[in-house]
Enzyme design. Structure first.
Site, mmCIF file in Angstrom:
data_model
loop_
_atom_site.group_PDB
_atom_site.id
_atom_site.type_symbol
_atom_site.label_atom_id
_atom_site.label_comp_id
_atom_site.label_asym_id
_atom_site.label_seq_id
_atom_site.Cartn_x
_atom_site.Cartn_y
_atom_site.Cartn_z
ATOM 1 N N TYR A 80 0.893 -1.349 -0.132
ATOM 2 C CA TYR A 80 -0.158 0.044 -0.125
ATOM 3 C C TYR A 80 0.865 1.237 -0.014
ATOM 4 C CZ TYR A 80 -3.375 3.669 1.262
ATOM 5 O OH TYR A 80 -3.744 4.814 1.394
ATOM 6 N N ASP A 81 1.786 1.449 0.945
ATOM 7 C CA ASP A 81 2.695 2.539 0.956
ATOM 8 C C ASP A 81 3.317 2.783 -0.452
ATOM 9 O OD1 ASP A 81 2.125 2.793 3.460
ATOM 10 O OD2 ASP A 81 4.051 1.934 4.467
ATOM 11 N N LEU A 127 -30.842 10.223 23.100
ATOM 12 C CA LEU A 127 -31.719 9.364 22.867
ATOM 13 C C LEU A 127 -32.121 9.101 24.310
ATOM 14 C CD1 LEU A 127 -29.844 6.538 20.869
ATOM 15 C CD2 LEU A 127 -31.962 7.959 20.076
ATOM 16 N N GLU A 157 -29.521 -1.994 16.534
ATOM 17 C CA GLU A 157 -28.101 -1.924 16.162
ATOM 18 C C GLU A 157 -27.269 -1.671 17.597
ATOM 19 O OE1 GLU A 157 -29.162 0.999 13.459
ATOM 20 O OE2 GLU A 157 -27.952 2.699 14.549
ATOM 21 N N LYS A 159 -25.176 0.408 20.252
ATOM 22 C CA LYS A 159 -25.044 1.516 20.608
ATOM 23 C C LYS A 159 -23.406 2.030 21.001
ATOM 24 C CE LYS A 159 -26.609 5.133 23.868
ATOM 25 N NZ LYS A 159 -25.401 5.793 24.520
ATOM 26 N N ASP A 161 -20.008 3.057 22.168
ATOM 27 C CA ASP A 161 -19.671 4.022 23.155
ATOM 28 C C ASP A 161 -18.270 4.806 22.712
ATOM 29 O OD1 ASP A 161 -19.583 4.924 25.541
ATOM 30 O OD2 ASP A 161 -18.785 3.127 26.557
ATOM 31 N N ARG A 180 -20.519 17.238 18.555
ATOM 32 C CA ARG A 180 -21.879 17.498 18.764
ATOM 33 C C ARG A 180 -21.998 18.692 19.424
ATOM 34 N NH1 ARG A 180 -25.307 16.587 23.175
ATOM 35 N NH2 ARG A 180 -27.343 16.082 22.414
ATOM 36 N N TYR A 270 -24.396 6.082 11.583
ATOM 37 C CA TYR A 270 -25.613 5.385 11.825
ATOM 38 C C TYR A 270 -26.924 6.174 11.662
ATOM 39 C CZ TYR A 270 -24.420 7.579 16.299
ATOM 40 O OH TYR A 270 -24.076 8.269 17.230
ATOM 41 N N LYS A 348 -34.678 1.411 16.968
ATOM 42 C CA LYS A 348 -35.261 2.610 15.933
ATOM 43 C C LYS A 348 -36.563 2.037 15.124
ATOM 44 C CE LYS A 348 -30.651 4.760 15.490
ATOM 45 N NZ LYS A 348 -29.440 4.867 14.737
ATOM 46 N N LYS A 372 -29.965 0.403 27.586
ATOM 47 C CA LYS A 372 -28.481 0.420 28.247
ATOM 48 C C LYS A 372 -28.154 -0.770 29.035
ATOM 49 C CE LYS A 372 -26.876 4.343 29.298
ATOM 50 N NZ LYS A 372 -25.751 5.301 28.785
ATOM 51 N N CYS A 466 14.919 -1.712 43.967
ATOM 52 C CA CYS A 466 14.401 -2.610 43.058
ATOM 53 C C CYS A 466 14.055 -3.832 43.939
ATOM 54 C CB CYS A 466 15.251 -3.014 41.989
ATOM 55 S SG CYS A 466 14.706 -4.600 40.948
ATOM 56 N N CYS A 469 16.499 -7.060 42.484
ATOM 57 C CA CYS A 469 17.825 -7.151 42.708
ATOM 58 C C CYS A 469 18.337 -6.014 43.783
ATOM 59 C CB CYS A 469 18.475 -6.670 41.343
ATOM 60 S SG CYS A 469 18.342 -4.961 40.860
ATOM 61 N N CYS A 484 14.950 0.546 37.533
ATOM 62 C CA CYS A 484 16.207 -0.069 37.995
ATOM 63 C C CYS A 484 17.099 -0.091 36.803
ATOM 64 C CB CYS A 484 15.652 -1.470 38.450
ATOM 65 S SG CYS A 484 17.108 -2.700 38.693
ATOM 66 N N CYS A 489 19.611 -7.210 36.147
ATOM 67 C CA CYS A 489 18.508 -7.543 37.205
ATOM 68 C C CYS A 489 17.597 -8.609 36.372
ATOM 69 C CB CYS A 489 17.703 -6.283 37.182
ATOM 70 S SG CYS A 489 16.201 -6.631 38.030
HETATM 71 S S1 IVH Z 1 -28.970 7.547 16.920
HETATM 72 C C1 IVH Z 1 -31.780 11.180 16.621
HETATM 73 N N1 IVH Z 1 -27.562 5.208 16.914
HETATM 74 O O1 IVH Z 1 -25.725 7.522 21.707
HETATM 75 C C2 IVH Z 1 -30.868 9.716 16.701
HETATM 76 N N2 IVH Z 1 -27.158 6.878 18.598
HETATM 77 O O2 IVH Z 1 -27.403 8.267 23.958
HETATM 78 C C3 IVH Z 1 -29.480 10.067 16.757
HETATM 79 N N3 IVH Z 1 -24.966 6.517 19.626
HETATM 80 O O3 IVH Z 1 -26.179 10.994 20.855
HETATM 81 C C4 IVH Z 1 -28.959 9.146 17.682
HETATM 82 N N4 IVH Z 1 -24.657 4.459 18.738
HETATM 83 O O4 IVH Z 1 -23.845 9.564 20.075
HETATM 84 C C5 IVH Z 1 -27.778 6.391 17.405
HETATM 85 N N5 IVH Z 1 -26.456 3.211 16.668
HETATM 86 C C6 IVH Z 1 -26.738 4.489 17.343
HETATM 87 C C7 IVH Z 1 -25.729 5.045 18.344
HETATM 88 C C8 IVH Z 1 -25.949 6.167 18.823
HETATM 89 C C9 IVH Z 1 -24.387 5.506 19.988
HETATM 90 C C10 IVH Z 1 -25.000 7.525 20.809
HETATM 91 C C11 IVH Z 1 -25.070 9.107 20.190
HETATM 92 C C12 IVH Z 1 -26.149 9.548 20.922
HETATM 93 C C13 IVH Z 1 -26.151 8.953 22.058
HETATM 94 C C14 IVH Z 1 -27.356 8.860 22.750
#
Ligand code: IVH
Length: 725
Positions: A80-81, A127, A157, A159, A161, A180, A270, A348, A372, A466, A469, A484, A489
């Site tokens: 690739y490089d 959410l 889907e 969520k 983190d 955001r 998403y 959703k 959650k 240490c 030793c 150390c 050692c």
């Molecule tokens: S949908 C209007 N989908 O969770 C709907 N949010 O606690 C927009 N997040 O602010 C959000 N995974 O930063 C959506 N699959 C997912 C997500 C997701 C993580 C976050 C997002 C949101 C926060 C809400």
């Protein structure tokens, strides 16, 4: 190349849900990849590349996509490089060929000067949360009542983190990335967003008739990249970071885009928050735009088809809330198997029409809810502190805890890194502490709870000797780590061997940490060269070492002799020399022992090697014992020669060049190639790292700048020609 062909075979024989068109297009790109790799060593490669620059760019984009989105690279990093460098070279020759979405345009060279505030096209809502089946049933009931439906189809889907972002594409080009912020306005972080390789710089939205689009997503750091980053921080003697989420969020607002790139962030997209279609008469496309189906799942599919990492593969369409409940609870059990952190699921309503009908409150949409997962934090008592000695002699304090279960794993000890960390977290023996374990990520202390102290807690007084030793510990100025410095050692010797055989270094499979410790304790292994003349007769008498495991071990040790020089260098465990630096320095010499004759100043000329790293490398190669060890390794049959370098290297190896002004005898591009053919490196600006400024007619500001740095050699075109003779 064999690797590529076999990967292609596997790739094309796998089924792809009937996405024939997608496959055909990718097949063509994979074949073109192969073609360009084959062309690399041909004569007029640059002319060919200039003629077919769009194809070359597409090939690079395709391979970025394979690697970063699909996790299915079909060529090696080096291949690739090489293609990337080719593009870089021809764009330098003919700057008019550079486009905003060229794969070379991610790299930000200048620092972010504060971030400007920008308004989102549509406010970013958060959410509503749910924590159990009843909460979800409640959400479903309200949605059914409002829609007058008996059953609702959901798209479920993960969520993710991380930190949420918003991207805008106009006429297929990424024009803005933002944080955001307060939901209405965020920070413009476009330069940092471009460092995330799974976010395409351009995407074919116009095929769908879309002129402008705003997309929402989450920037994350995978568990693997988080651990890698923390290891790197630890190697540099810097404070480690607590969890992937905070690190991802913090990364978005860093001033230096290069530092952002180092962290290897990822992004899942998403949600489409806004779309503006082309007016038909303005459409520059002849065929009808592809129709957009009106479901969330179809939008994820469209994002996926446009090259984004949407949760297309992770999502599931489920009718009725009972199925949703079962699915999210099952998913919670499997969360540790994912390569990244999720803190729940998002449910959703699938139909966009229904989403619009349900609308939103001022805080959150009524068509989606977060489920959650259980938090993976717990409080426990800090009972005692023990100390471990690492391969570089760093002494790490480890807190012994009252065992506590978090997310199915019992935690009884946790690294507390160094003296500064202990002070910052205000830790005392006997304290109640809040700890967090996130998936595969190493558990961390989030904070101590001083309000629960009884007065019987004791200060943690760091060792002065240490623990292994007993020699005195030292701390360098500006560092947090006590060390150390006795290189004999025992603790360090063992850790060095463990590092040498490890996966990212010499990758001696079936050796592993446990065997190193065992052999060392039994006196069967005393140092690194000793790996290559183990007494297998004695080992065969140990429990668990049958003929087969001994044969495997022998074969793995033998195979490691063929590892490339960069792995060997990394395996030596020189302080501050991680995998990237190991590659840089491996490429800068013909033979590893050439480093004996390099000064710290020589080393600092290499890319990304600063004062600290140069000092450490120099220190390593000034030590007779280390040289002796390398000579031993060479006589055993390990490759200390840089094979590639030996072929191409000329007298200019590692020297940096910059050409300015108009040359008379050569075209600038020809001169650059001549320098490169002899091992020279072309750089783009005047800095202390520049060795030669070659000056033609009417040279301007670069010459003036170079005159102020007295280490730069300023030479004429004729002098340059002499140099390369
Ligand atoms: S949908 C209007 N989908 O969770 C709907 N949010 O606690 C927009 N997040 O602010 C959000 N995974 O930063 C959506 N699959 C997912 C997500 C997701 C993580 C976050 C997002 C949101 C926060 C809400």
């Amino acid at each position: 190349m064999y690797f590529l062909q076999s990967a292609l075979f596997i790739y094309f024989t796998s089924t792809f849900n009937g996405l024939i068109k997608y496959m055909e297009q990718n097949k063509q790109l994979a074949e073109q990849t192969l073609y360009w790799l084959q062309q690399l060593n041909t004569n007029n490669i640059e002319e060919k590349a200039i003629k077919n620059i769009n194809e070359l760019k597409n090939v690079l984009r395709f391979n970025e996509y394979q690697y970063y989105v699909l996790n299915n690279a079909i060529i090696s990093d080096n291949e690739y490089d090489a293609l990337y460098k080719l593009l870089e070279r021809i764009e330098k020759k003919q700057p008019e060929l550079v486009t905003k979405d060229s794969p070379t345009q991610r790299v930000g060279s200048s620092l972010n000067e504060g971030f400007t505030t920008v308004q989102h096209l549509v406010p970013m809502l958060s959410l509503d949360n749910s924590y159990n089946a009843d909460d979800l049933k409640d959400f479903d009931r309200k949605a059914r009542e409002a829609s007058k439906l008996n059953e609702i189809e959901y798209c479920v889907e993960p969520k993710f983190d991380g930190a949420s972002i918003s991207l805008i594409y106009e006429n297929d080009l990424l024009v803005r990335g933002a944080t955001r912020g307060d939901g209405v306005e965020g920070d413009d972080i476009t330069t940092n967003i471009k460092q995330i390789r799974s976010i395409p710089l351009s995407a074919p939205f116009s095929k769908y008739g879309i002129e402008q689009i705003e997309i929402r997503g989450e920037v994350i750091l995978t568990k693997q990249n988080f651990n890698k980053y923390n290891n790197w921080l630890e190697e540099q003697g810097l404070a480690t970071v607590a969890n992937p989420r905070n690190t991802a969020a913090g990364s978005l607002r860093i001033k230096d885009p290069k530092e952002v790139a180092r962290r290897n962030l990822d992004a899942f997209l998403y949600h489409i928050s806004y779309m503006n279609k082309y007016k038909l008469q303005n459409t520059k496309y002849e065929s009808e735009p592809i129709a957009l189906e009106n479901t969330h799942a179809a939008q994820l599919q469209m994002l996926w088809n446009c090259g984004f990492r949407s949760p297309e593969k992770e999502k599931k369409i489920i009718k009725g809330i009972e199925g949703v409940i079962k699915y999210v609870l099952d998913f919670e059990q499997k969360r540790d198997e994912l390569p990244y952190e999720i803190d729940g699921m998002v449910v959703k309503v699938n139909s966009i029409e229904l989403q619009e009908k349900l609308g939103m409150t001022s805080h959150h949409p009524r068509w989606a809810i977060a489920f959650k997962f259980k938090a993976r934090q717990a409080t426990t008592k800090l009972l005692n502190v023990e100390y471990q000695v690492g391969r570089t002699g760093a002494v790490t304090p480890v807190a012994k805890l009252q065992p506590v279960a978090i997310g199915g794993v019992t935690v009884s000890s946790i690294s507390i890194h160094n003296e500064d960390y202990i002070r910052e977290k205000n830790l005392k023996i006997g304290d109640t502490v809040l700890i967090e374990r996130a998936g595969d990520v190493i558990p961390q202390i989030v904070k101590s709870l001083p309000e629960l102290r009884t007065g019987k807690e004791e200060d943690i007084i760091f060792l002065k000797e240490c623990p292994i030793c007993k020699s005195n510990l030292f701390k360098e100025e500006g560092e947090a780590v006590w060390r150390c410095i006795n290189i004999e050692c025992e603790a360090q010797v063992v850790e060095k061997i463990i590092h040498f055989v490890s996966k990212d270094a010499m990758d001696i499979k079936s050796f592993g940490e446990a065997n190193v410790r065992k052999f060392y304790e039994l006196g069967l292994l005393k140092d690194i060269p000793n790996i290559y003349n183990l007494n297998f007769e004695k080992i065969a008498t140990l429990e668990g070492f049958g003929k087969k495991s001994i044969d495997n071990l022998k074969a793995a040790i033998e195979a490691s002799k063929q590892q490339p020089l960069n792995r060997l260098i990394y395996g030596l465990g020189i302080r501050f020399v991680g995998e990237t630096t190991a590659k840089t320095i491996a490429n800068s010499v013909e033979h590893l022992l050439d480093f004996k004759n390099k000064s710290e100043e020589d080393l600092q000329q290499l890319e990304d090697i600063g004062v600290k790293v140069a000092k450490s490398i120099h220190h390593f190669f000034s030590n007779e014992q280390n040289i002796l060890m390398l000579q031993q390794l060479e006589s055993i049959g390990l490759a200390l020669k840089n094979e590639k370098k030996a072929i191409v290297a000329g007298g200019l190896t590692g020297q940096t060049f910059l050409f300015t002004g108009t040359l008379n005898k050569l075209k600038r591009s020809e001169a650059e190639i001549l320098a490169e053919q002899q091992g020279g490196i072309i750089v783009s600006g005047v800095s202390a790292k520049l060795n030669y400024l070659v000056v033609g007619e009417d040279a301007g500001s670069k010459l003036e700048k170079a005159k102020k740095i007295n280490t730069i050699k300023i030479i004429s075109e004729d002098e340059f020609l002499k140099l390369i003779e």
